[in-house]
Design a protein around this motif. Structure first.
Motif, PDB file in Angstrom:
ATOM      1  N   ILE A 148      46.838  85.797 -81.342  1.00 60.15           N
ATOM      2  CA  ILE A 148      48.294  85.902 -81.266  1.00 60.15           C
ATOM      3  C   ILE A 148      48.661  86.879 -80.150  1.00 60.15           C
ATOM      4  O   ILE A 148      48.233  88.033 -80.162  1.00 60.15           O
ATOM      5  N   MET A 149      49.431  86.387 -79.203  1.00 57.19           N
ATOM      6  CA  MET A 149      49.984  87.227 -78.136  1.00 57.19           C
ATOM      7  C   MET A 149      51.419  87.552 -78.526  1.00 57.19           C
ATOM      8  O   MET A 149      52.334  86.760 -78.330  1.00 57.19           O
ATOM      9  N   SER A 150      51.613  88.718 -79.099  1.00 56.04           N
ATOM     10  CA  SER A 150      52.912  89.067 -79.661  1.00 56.04           C
ATOM     11  C   SER A 150      53.883  89.558 -78.593  1.00 56.04           C
ATOM     12  O   SER A 150      53.563  90.458 -77.819  1.00 56.04           O
TER      13      SER A 150
ATOM     14  N   LEU B  38      47.354  94.275 -72.768  1.00 55.41           N
ATOM     15  CA  LEU B  38      48.795  94.483 -72.632  1.00 55.41           C
ATOM     16  C   LEU B  38      49.347  93.528 -71.574  1.00 55.41           C
ATOM     17  O   LEU B  38      48.842  93.470 -70.451  1.00 55.41           O
ATOM     18  N   VAL B  39      50.384  92.797 -71.969  1.00 50.31           N
ATOM     19  CA  VAL B  39      50.984  91.755 -71.135  1.00 50.31           C
ATOM     20  C   VAL B  39      52.398  92.169 -70.767  1.00 50.31           C
ATOM     21  O   VAL B  39      53.125  92.733 -71.591  1.00 50.31           O
TER      22      VAL B  39
ATOM     23  N   LEU C   3      47.793  91.902 -67.959  1.00 52.93           N
ATOM     24  CA  LEU C   3      48.138  90.521 -67.626  1.00 52.93           C
ATOM     25  C   LEU C   3      49.609  90.441 -67.271  1.00 52.93           C
ATOM     26  O   LEU C   3      50.436  91.187 -67.812  1.00 52.93           O
ATOM     27  N   ILE C   4      49.938  89.483 -66.372  1.00 48.90           N
ATOM     28  CA  ILE C   4      51.306  89.355 -65.876  1.00 48.90           C
ATOM     29  C   ILE C   4      51.752  87.905 -66.010  1.00 48.90           C
ATOM     30  O   ILE C   4      51.173  87.012 -65.376  1.00 48.90           O
ATOM     31  N   ILE C   5      52.767  87.682 -66.836  1.00 52.48           N
ATOM     32  CA  ILE C   5      53.420  86.375 -66.879  1.00 52.48           C
ATOM     33  C   ILE C   5      54.487  86.390 -65.791  1.00 52.48           C
ATOM     34  O   ILE C   5      55.395  87.239 -65.808  1.00 52.48           O
TER      35      ILE C   5
END
Length: 325
Positions: free
Chosen positions: A188-190, A267-268, A308-310
């Motif tokens: 799960i990526m919250s 951490l995203v 990570l970078i969206i």
């Protein structure tokens, strides 16, 4: 003269600067959002987001091929259904637009990591992220539908579930549902720290998800609050989150740093639509050097502590990393 340090020794040449650079952006750090719509033959640019498109399933392959050729390894998939209702039933339908898109992506490019946005706002006729009762978004009834949505996405082949709804207890509800359905290995990526932000404006063009009444301030966070964000993240960690996210990114880098200092999970950051569109608009007017501005922003996210970078800039960043223009 008093002795002083000569910091410039380490900045003298490009090679020297490269040698001592502290933070780096890699293609593997990038997550590229995709917007899938129902219908056929559709590739339509989002008016407020130059270079970002709606794709129907039959036009998706060309975009996937470009993504793969650039070395991008992860996608965040959003769906825009043709039909909406008060409970967002297309979000958890077996033949829902996201479910069909996930299956197609995994069939064509099984090596791509598919992250499914798990929310109801694109699917409800009122545009809110949960079930409405007495004019208010009801928390616990919404959890049941969000859990059902997550399971349907995992069943379709999603590698990661990314719940963005900001209901209390959403990580716990989704974790339990995934485990009980046999998807204990799906992380799960919250969207742990998600603010009620004006930076989301262009996204609503992309996702067709603007609320039809009120706003989302009863469930998304007040932009003035920082300690509350730490409580939100701590709750998600306790409930079983595998990644934590800060959204938006650019105006909230203090929160990225706070979470990095406190938690050890990946951490995203979400470099959201208005952050993207402002750069595109300024570049189109010749006011900025787009590549340099985007690059500086990406490095800033990493320096603040993001893993990570969206970002909607992902394809451009990947080209620049490969030496292209």
């Amino acid at each position: 003269m008093q002795p002083f340090e000569r910091h410039r020794r380490l900045r003298k040449t490009t090679a020297m600067r490269n040698l001592v650079r502290e933070h780096h952006v890699r293609i593997e750090d990038l997550i590229y959002p995709l917007f899938i719509v129902e219908g056929e033959g559709i590739k339509e640019e989002v008016p407020s987001m130059p270079g970002v498109y709606h794709f129907s399933l039959d036009r998706l392959d060309e975009e996937l091929q470009e993504v793969v050729s650039l070395g991008i390894q992860a996608l965040l998939v959003f769906g825009v259904p043709a039909d909406k209702d008060d409970c967002g039933s297309q979000a958890y339908a077996e033949d829902g637009v996201v479910q069909k898109a996930i299956r197609r992506i995994k069939e064509k490019h099984p090596e791509l990591l598919v992250i499914a946005d798990t929310c109801l706002c694109q699917y409800t006729d009122h545009g809110h992220c949960g079930v409405i009762g007495e004019g208010y978004v009801q928390n616990d009834p919404s959890l049941a539908l969000l859990a059902q949505t997550a399971v349907s996405q995992a069943k379709a082949g999603a590698d990661v579930i990314a719940p963005s709804n900001m209901m209390d207890g959403f990580v716990a509800a989704i974790r339990q549902a995934l485990d009980e359905a046999g998807y204990a290995d799906v992380p799960i990526m919250s969207y742990a720290v998600k603010y009620a932000s004006s930076y989301y404006g262009p996204f609503r063009d992309a996702a067709h998800s603007a609320p039809q009444f009120g706003d989302r301030r009863t469930y998304q966070m007040d932009p003035a609050n920082a300690r509350e964000g730490l409580r939100e993240a701590a709750a998600d960690v306790a409930q079983g989150a595998d990644f934590l996210m800060v959204k938006p990114a650019l105006a909230y880098m203090d929160m990225v740093q706070r979470l990095r200092e406190r938690f050890d999970l990946p951490l995203v950051v979400y470099n959201v639509s208005a952050e993207y569109s402002m750069v595109k608009a300024a570049a189109a007017n010749g006011w900025i050097d787009e590549q340099q501005i985007v690059w500086e922003t990406m490095v800033g996210f990493k320096r603040a502590g993001a893993d990570l970078i969206i970002t909607y800039h992902a394809k451009d960043v990947a080209r620049w990393l490969q030496g292209g223009k």
